[in-house]
Design a protein around this motif. Sequence first.
Motif, mmCIF file in Angstrom:
data_model
loop_
_atom_site.group_PDB
_atom_site.id
_atom_site.type_symbol
_atom_site.label_atom_id
_atom_site.label_comp_id
_atom_site.label_asym_id
_atom_site.label_seq_id
_atom_site.Cartn_x
_atom_site.Cartn_y
_atom_site.Cartn_z
ATOM 1 N N PHE A 100 18.457 -6.771 19.636
ATOM 2 C CA PHE A 100 19.275 -7.023 18.453
ATOM 3 C C PHE A 100 20.710 -7.345 18.860
ATOM 4 C CE2 PHE A 100 21.954 -5.698 14.896
ATOM 5 C CZ PHE A 100 21.391 -6.447 13.872
ATOM 6 N N MET A 101 21.269 -6.591 19.821
ATOM 7 C CA MET A 101 22.633 -6.840 20.286
ATOM 8 C C MET A 101 22.739 -8.223 20.935
ATOM 9 S SD MET A 101 24.477 -4.226 19.433
ATOM 10 C CE MET A 101 25.932 -4.526 20.407
ATOM 11 N N ASP A 102 21.759 -8.584 21.759
ATOM 12 C CA ASP A 102 21.746 -9.907 22.396
ATOM 13 C C ASP A 102 21.695 -11.001 21.348
ATOM 14 O OD1 ASP A 102 21.759 -8.586 24.828
ATOM 15 O OD2 ASP A 102 19.619 -8.924 25.222
ATOM 16 N N TRP A 103 20.820 -10.820 20.363
ATOM 17 C CA TRP A 103 20.680 -11.806 19.288
ATOM 18 C C TRP A 103 21.974 -11.904 18.494
ATOM 19 C CZ3 TRP A 103 20.880 -11.137 13.960
ATOM 20 C CH2 TRP A 103 20.517 -12.256 13.220
ATOM 21 N N GLN A 104 22.596 -10.772 18.185
ATOM 22 C CA GLN A 104 23.845 -10.757 17.430
ATOM 23 C C GLN A 104 24.941 -11.484 18.205
ATOM 24 O OE1 GLN A 104 25.444 -6.830 16.787
ATOM 25 N NE2 GLN A 104 26.754 -7.494 15.122
ATOM 26 N N ASN A 105 25.040 -11.242 19.508
ATOM 27 C CA ASN A 105 26.042 -11.920 20.336
ATOM 28 C C ASN A 105 25.795 -13.418 20.383
ATOM 29 O OD1 ASN A 105 27.401 -9.543 20.943
ATOM 30 N ND2 ASN A 105 26.231 -9.187 22.797
ATOM 31 N N LYS A 106 24.535 -13.801 20.547
ATOM 32 C CA LYS A 106 24.179 -15.219 20.593
ATOM 33 C C LYS A 106 24.510 -15.885 19.259
ATOM 34 C CE LYS A 106 20.358 -18.300 21.662
ATOM 35 N NZ LYS A 106 18.941 -18.394 22.015
ATOM 36 N N LEU A 107 24.183 -15.237 18.168
ATOM 37 C CA LEU A 107 24.463 -15.778 16.844
ATOM 38 C C LEU A 107 25.966 -15.914 16.633
ATOM 39 C CD1 LEU A 107 23.273 -16.687 14.129
ATOM 40 C CD2 LEU A 107 23.512 -14.337 13.353
ATOM 41 N N GLY A 108 26.725 -14.921 17.058
ATOM 42 C CA GLY A 108 28.179 -14.967 16.914
ATOM 43 C C GLY A 108 28.807 -16.090 17.709
#
Length: 171
Positions: A100-108
């Motif tokens: 989730f953190m990786d996805w959130q960073n990528k999305l940001g």
Amino acid sequence: MAVRTIKKYPNRRLYDTQTSSYVTLAEIKKMVMTALPVLVLDAKTGEDLTRSIFLQIILEEESAGVPMFSEAVLSNIIRFYGHAMQGHMGSYLENHVQSFMDWQNKLGESSPALTPEVWAQFMQWQTPLMHNMFSGLANPSQNVMSQMQEQMQKQIQKNTEQLLGVMGLRT
């Protein structure tokens, strides 16, 4: 990045060895929030107290403001202690939180138009995801773990599509 060593004294004070000053739990939380590696050691014995200090920070956060974990989620997590799946549950949660953190960073990184309002709307969609993820934990088995993983992947895909739609970035 160097590990920030904090010493905990018997009087419950926390001493930052790098800045040579006493710090609070709130300051340790800020260090963690900036991804600074932190190590908390008992000043007398050298015992690693990092987990207990992090749990203390989580407890304070859960007690103040809007809690992250519902009573149902906490009950289900407690049920894993002493259960045969206890070791698997920790790594399962760790892997999914990291994803989730990786996805959130990528999305940001890829979406400068991600406003607080859009993010808040997306997080409303996460409540059912977390509820569904923990709903079957009372009687865990390998089959339940597989079902949880599949359900979470489907929900994340659905939520991602909805978020991209809100932002006007269909895939």
